[in-house]
Motif scaffolding. Structure first.
Motif, PDB file in Angstrom:
ATOM      1  N   ASN A 185       0.840  -1.189   0.000  1.00  0.00           N
ATOM      2  CA  ASN A 185       0.000   0.000   0.000  1.00  0.00           C
ATOM      3  C   ASN A 185       0.878   1.243   0.000  1.00  0.00           C
ATOM      4  O   ASN A 185       1.472   1.573   1.009  1.00  0.00           O
ATOM      5  CB  ASN A 185      -0.882  -0.028   1.251  1.00  0.00           C
ATOM      6  CG  ASN A 185      -1.839   1.138   1.276  1.00  0.00           C
ATOM      7  OD1 ASN A 185      -1.701   2.073   0.499  1.00  0.00           O
ATOM      8  ND2 ASN A 185      -2.777   1.085   2.168  1.00  0.00           N
ATOM      9  N   PRO A 186       0.976   1.928  -1.123  1.00  0.00           N
ATOM     10  CA  PRO A 186       1.933   3.028  -1.202  1.00  0.00           C
ATOM     11  C   PRO A 186       1.673   4.118  -0.172  1.00  0.00           C
ATOM     12  O   PRO A 186       2.605   4.767   0.290  1.00  0.00           O
ATOM     13  CB  PRO A 186       1.757   3.551  -2.621  1.00  0.00           C
ATOM     14  CG  PRO A 186       0.473   2.998  -3.111  1.00  0.00           C
ATOM     15  CD  PRO A 186       0.251   1.730  -2.376  1.00  0.00           C
ATOM     16  N   ALA A 187       0.427   4.302   0.209  1.00  0.00           N
ATOM     17  CA  ALA A 187       0.144   5.359   1.168  1.00  0.00           C
ATOM     18  C   ALA A 187       0.757   5.052   2.521  1.00  0.00           C
ATOM     19  O   ALA A 187       0.940   5.935   3.344  1.00  0.00           O
ATOM     20  CB  ALA A 187      -1.354   5.529   1.325  1.00  0.00           C
ATOM     21  N   THR A 202       3.731   3.381   2.938  1.00  0.00           N
ATOM     22  CA  THR A 202       5.179   3.384   3.041  1.00  0.00           C
ATOM     23  C   THR A 202       5.600   4.734   3.558  1.00  0.00           C
ATOM     24  O   THR A 202       4.942   5.746   3.325  1.00  0.00           O
ATOM     25  CB  THR A 202       5.886   3.155   1.695  1.00  0.00           C
ATOM     26  OG1 THR A 202       5.644   4.288   0.881  1.00  0.00           O
ATOM     27  CG2 THR A 202       5.398   1.911   1.012  1.00  0.00           C
ATOM     28  N   ASP A 243       5.900   7.763   0.988  1.00  0.00           N
ATOM     29  CA  ASP A 243       4.833   8.406   0.230  1.00  0.00           C
ATOM     30  C   ASP A 243       3.834   9.167   1.084  1.00  0.00           C
ATOM     31  O   ASP A 243       2.818   9.610   0.609  1.00  0.00           O
ATOM     32  CB  ASP A 243       4.072   7.356  -0.581  1.00  0.00           C
ATOM     33  CG  ASP A 243       4.526   7.374  -2.014  1.00  0.00           C
ATOM     34  OD1 ASP A 243       5.244   8.315  -2.365  1.00  0.00           O
ATOM     35  OD2 ASP A 243       4.178   6.462  -2.759  1.00  0.00           O
TER      36      ASP A 243
END
Lengths: 196, 653
Positions: free
Chosen positions: B506-508, B510, B513
């Motif tokens: 989930n990029p949010a 990391t 980000d």
């Protein structure tokens, strides 16, 4: 053209170096296509007001102000959303500003389906996955904070935002080619019995 | 500019690999560790700058020497032919992490980062000497050896203004170098490139499995590895470096370099270097290969290792005794008062708070002899035991499952390895499993001296677990023979599992980000503090008066203000300047820590120890006590210069 699809060319593409190049190119192409699709085909830009939101543990204290009644204030919007842009200011330090999203419309929320805000030109900007029908904006994480809302838009932003590169993708770019390389290596070893 | 050291290390490692036929990634790690050891020793005798210059001259000198011998024309060819997949992975990963940090500019804001790890690095960066030199030992904290600060100093030697993420860039060099060397080791032993790449990948993304994640709240919550300046994870990494260098070139002494550095990373580094020694001893004693010369080689290794540990560990003690300012004590009769006089005394017979049971009689023997343990120690052990069974925050599952899983993996490598490797591998897995219990005991022993419960249990354990996981991965890759399919399947499945379950998915979530308000708030605060700096000159000492003893704010200010000193005691007082001063008027005060000082005493202390006072959001009680001493009666606070006049504190515009 025939030469392009031989086993030899495929093997050449399976080196780590090639995978990194393909990965970089793929990432760029994917984002461009995504941005164009987002711009052209789907999702109309719309301006909303606070009245469009269903308040939970918050109180609309004016046409454009919200007051947090507890430390879990929520503003829920039901509709087709791809991104949410909110320009607002807080009467006190609000804590982290987040938004949740859901495919259904039954007020089901989970920390796994949450986005932190990016800040662009004073807007808090949230990007959601495709196919979202309900979002929940949390104006902070503390009670007794008043939020003055200037502007709310959904599906806004220029092409640059819609293409939507993120820094974290650099990390994906580092990791994924290695992963693909390993899977290929395993197949080559197990199926084709190559000595690696 | 911070790319120069990495480039230089790269070139030298590549050229060196032509001569010694080792993988250039191993050479790079050896050079890095060797350089750090030279710098550490020179820093101990207060020659940090010249030691670093020497290291860089040696690196550049070697490159120029080789280039002259082979002719500059042949240089690019020589560099290219020395390139290996491990070194390429090192370069690539370093560039990616460097880019992420440069773009994202993470700030340090976790308590211990602001208190110890970041300021020590920043101090050394600006002053070209260790933070312990010329300061009071109590404020430089002898608990924390200098490894992390020196690593930052070395890798950022050519950089201009200090940035928070410099420390992270430095750690990235260390992490990537060790992982690349591990990959080189695997490639040498198995002859397989995919297995080497798999090892590198596993080691690289390991931290993302090291947290049971609900939503990440801040930077430091991500696994205590990437994007945090806490050194706990580095210990595990350097520990791995010792094993890797030993296995790569058995019979050579290169492994002593990371072992020396390991001692300097943190106070419990010495414990990890002892574990590493035990593991190496397993290989050395039970390896059947060089049976004839076994005893002399063993003896030489033992003597050298003991000497290295003695020099690095003893050297730090000597350094602290030699260079810190002796504490003379204060003659102001300041009483440091915890209690509120208005509160009634504790009634007799009530059970005392176990956190304050005296531990003065505790000796290290208590670690192995249960009846010597203090009640406080027992209580902490009970808490550790509870966490072992229930804690889900350290890794992806409960700790007991992790321990079991690692033991199983260890047993698997025993089963699939060659006959002569079975005994050492078995002893290692046994040792690490028992060592888990022992490590808990050691942590408990150390913790009893702090007024702190096991709130940070995951962080205390993560270095042991991480070290063990990394070790087990590398051993599994190196020793089991001809089980390539199993190794590759293991890599693939684990990686898929990791990616599926981790923040990577989930990029949010990391760390890289996340847009954040807390980040913006900290940035704003720092900018505010930074304005003060324009009024000061090098070496000025500033006293911060923070509202309601907000210690986090105090640390934040102290860190931001560097190279100007705040609260760093250079005069040998034993006054703790993070604590408030106040005349004893308000008996209903809720403040926990307070020196009661009358106006005259306060004035004396300030004129003696400080050049400036910075008042951030003045509080009523402080204003009521000392307003007369300030030129504008502390209207809104701000920066005041300390003078010898009747009204000593003059507002600076």
């Amino acid at each position: 053209m025939k030469k392009l699809f031989t086993v030899e060319t495929l093997k050449k593409c399976m080196t780590l170096k090639m995978l990194y190049l393909i990965g970089a190119a793929g990432l760029v192409l994917f984002h461009l296509a995504y941005g164009v699709w987002y711009q052209v085909l789907a999702y109309q830009k719309q301006t909303l007001s606070l009245a469009d939101f269903q308040p939970v543990d918050t109180e609309l204290s004016g046409a454009d102000t919200v007051y947090n009644l507890t430390d879990d204030p929520q503003l829920i919007y039901t509709g087709r959303v791809k991104s949410l842009w909110i320009k607002c200011s807080f009467s006190a330090q609000p804590g982290e500003v987040v938004a949740f999203y859901s495919r259904g419309t039954a007020n089901e929320w989970s920390a796994d389906r949450m986005r932190y805000a990016r800040q662009i030109d004073g807007y808090y900007v949230f990007d959601f996955p495709v196919g979202i029908n309900q979002v929940r904006f949390d104006p902070g994480a503390y009670a007794s904070v008043e939020t003055q809302v200037e502007d709310i838009q959904i599906n806004a932003g220029g092409l640059a935002e819609k293409i939507g590169f993120t820094y974290g993708e650099l990390l994906y770019w580092l990791i994924l080619p290695m992963l693909v390389y390993l899977v290929i290596a395993f197949v080559r070893y197990a199926v084709f019995e190559e000595n690696l | 500019m911070s790319i120069i050291p990495v480039l230089l290390l790269n070139i030298t490692a590549l050229l060196l690999s032509h001569k010694n036929k080792k993988d250039s990634a191993v050479n790079l790690l050896t050079l890095l560790m060797g350089g750090l050891c030279v710098i550490y020793l020179s820093a101990l005798v207060n020659l940090l700058f010249w030691g670093t210059v020497l290291v860089y001259c040696a690196l550049a000198g070697y490159g120029i020497y080789v280039a002259c011998r082979m002719g500059f024309k042949n240089l690019p060819g020589a560099l290219r032919s020395g390139m290996t997949v491990s070194l390429a992975l090192f370069d690539l990963s370093y560039v990616v992490f460097a880019l992420l940090y440069l773009l994202k500019k993470p700030l340090v804001y976790y308590w211990d980062e602001l208190r110890i790890w970041a300021p020590s690095a920043k101090y050394v960066f600006y002053y070209n000497k260790l933070y312990s030199i010329g300061t009071n030992a109590l404020t430089c904290d002898q608990n924390y050896p200098a490894g992390n600060a020196l690593l930052t100093y070395f890798t950022q030697f050519f950089a201009g203004e200090f940035q928070d993420y410099f420390i992270l860039l430095a750690y990235a060099v260390l992490l990537c170098a060790v992982f690349a060397a591990a990959a080189a080791l695997v490639q040498k032993k198995t002859g397989s490139k995919p297995v080497a790449v798999g090892t590198f990948l596993l080691l690289l993304i390991l931290p993302f499995t090291f947290i049971y994640h609900s939503a990440a709240v801040n930077y430091s919550q991500i696994s205590h590895a990437y994007a945090t300046t806490m050194v706990d994870y580095n210990i595990a990494v350097v520990f791995l470096a010792v094993i890797v260098l030993y296995l790569y070139s058995q019979g050579q002494l290169a492994y002593l370099l990371p072992m020396a550095f390991l001692v300097t990373v943190k106070k419990n580094g010495i414990f990890f270097s002892l574990i590493a020694l035990c593991i190496l001893a397993c290989f050395a004693v039970f390896a059947p290969r060089q049976t004839r010369k076994k005893l002399p080689v063993l003896l030489r290794n033992a003597v050298c290792a003991a000497a290295v540990l003695a020099v690095c560990y003893g050297g730090w003690q000597w350094h602290v005794n030699r260079f810190t300012v002796p504490v003379v004590g204060n003659s102001y009769g300041l009483s440091y008062d915890h209690t509120d006089p208005a509160e009634p005394e504790q009634t007799v017979g009530e059970e005392p708070d176990p956190r304050f049971i005296p531990v003065s009689e505790a000796t290290p023997l208590a670690i192995v002899i249960p009846r010597l343990r203090s009640a406080r120690y027992q209580q902490i052990l009970a808490e550790i035991g509870y966490n072992y069974k229930t804690n889900r925050e350290t890794v992806f599952g409960r700790d007991v499952f992790l321990i079991l899983g690692l033991a199983v993996l260890g047993v698997l490598s025993v089963i699939f390895s060659k006959k002569e490797d079975k005994l050492p591998l078995f002893l290692i897995v046994l040792g690490m499993t028992v060592g888990c219990y022992l490590y808990g005991l050691v942590i408990g022993y150390q913790m009893q001296f702090y007024h702190d419960l096991m709130v940070e249990y995951p962080r205390y354990m993560v270095n042991y677990y991480a070290a063990w996981v990394m070790l087990q991965i590398v051993l599994f890759m190196v020793f089991p023979s001809k089980k390539l399919a199993l190794k590759t399947a293991f890599i693939t499945v684990t990686v898929l599992f990791t990616v599926k379950n981790s923040v990577l998915w989930n990029p949010a979530m990391t760390v890289f980000d996340k847009g954040q308000n807390t980040y913006a708030a900290e940035q704003q605060l720092r900018a505010e503090f930074s304005q003060v700096k324009s009024q000061l000159s090098f070496g000025d000492r500033v006293c911060l008066v923070s509202p309601y003893q907000d210690t986090q704010l105090w640390y934040s200010f102290r860190y931001e203000l560097l190279p100007y000193l705040c609260g760093c005691d250079t005069l040998g007082t034993d006054i703790d300047f993070s604590v408030g001063f106040c005349t004893p008027k308000q008996y209903n005060s809720e403040k926990p820590n307070m020196y009661f000082a009358d106006k005259e005493t306060y004035r004396q202390i300030m004129t003696e120890y400080f050049d400036y006072i910075y008042i951030y959001q003045p509080e009523e009680e402080f204003v009521a006590s000392y307003a007369d001493l300030f030129s504008d009666g502390i209207a809104e606070g701000g920066l005041y210069q300390v003078t010898q006049g009747d009204v000593p504190m003059r507002r600076v515009q």
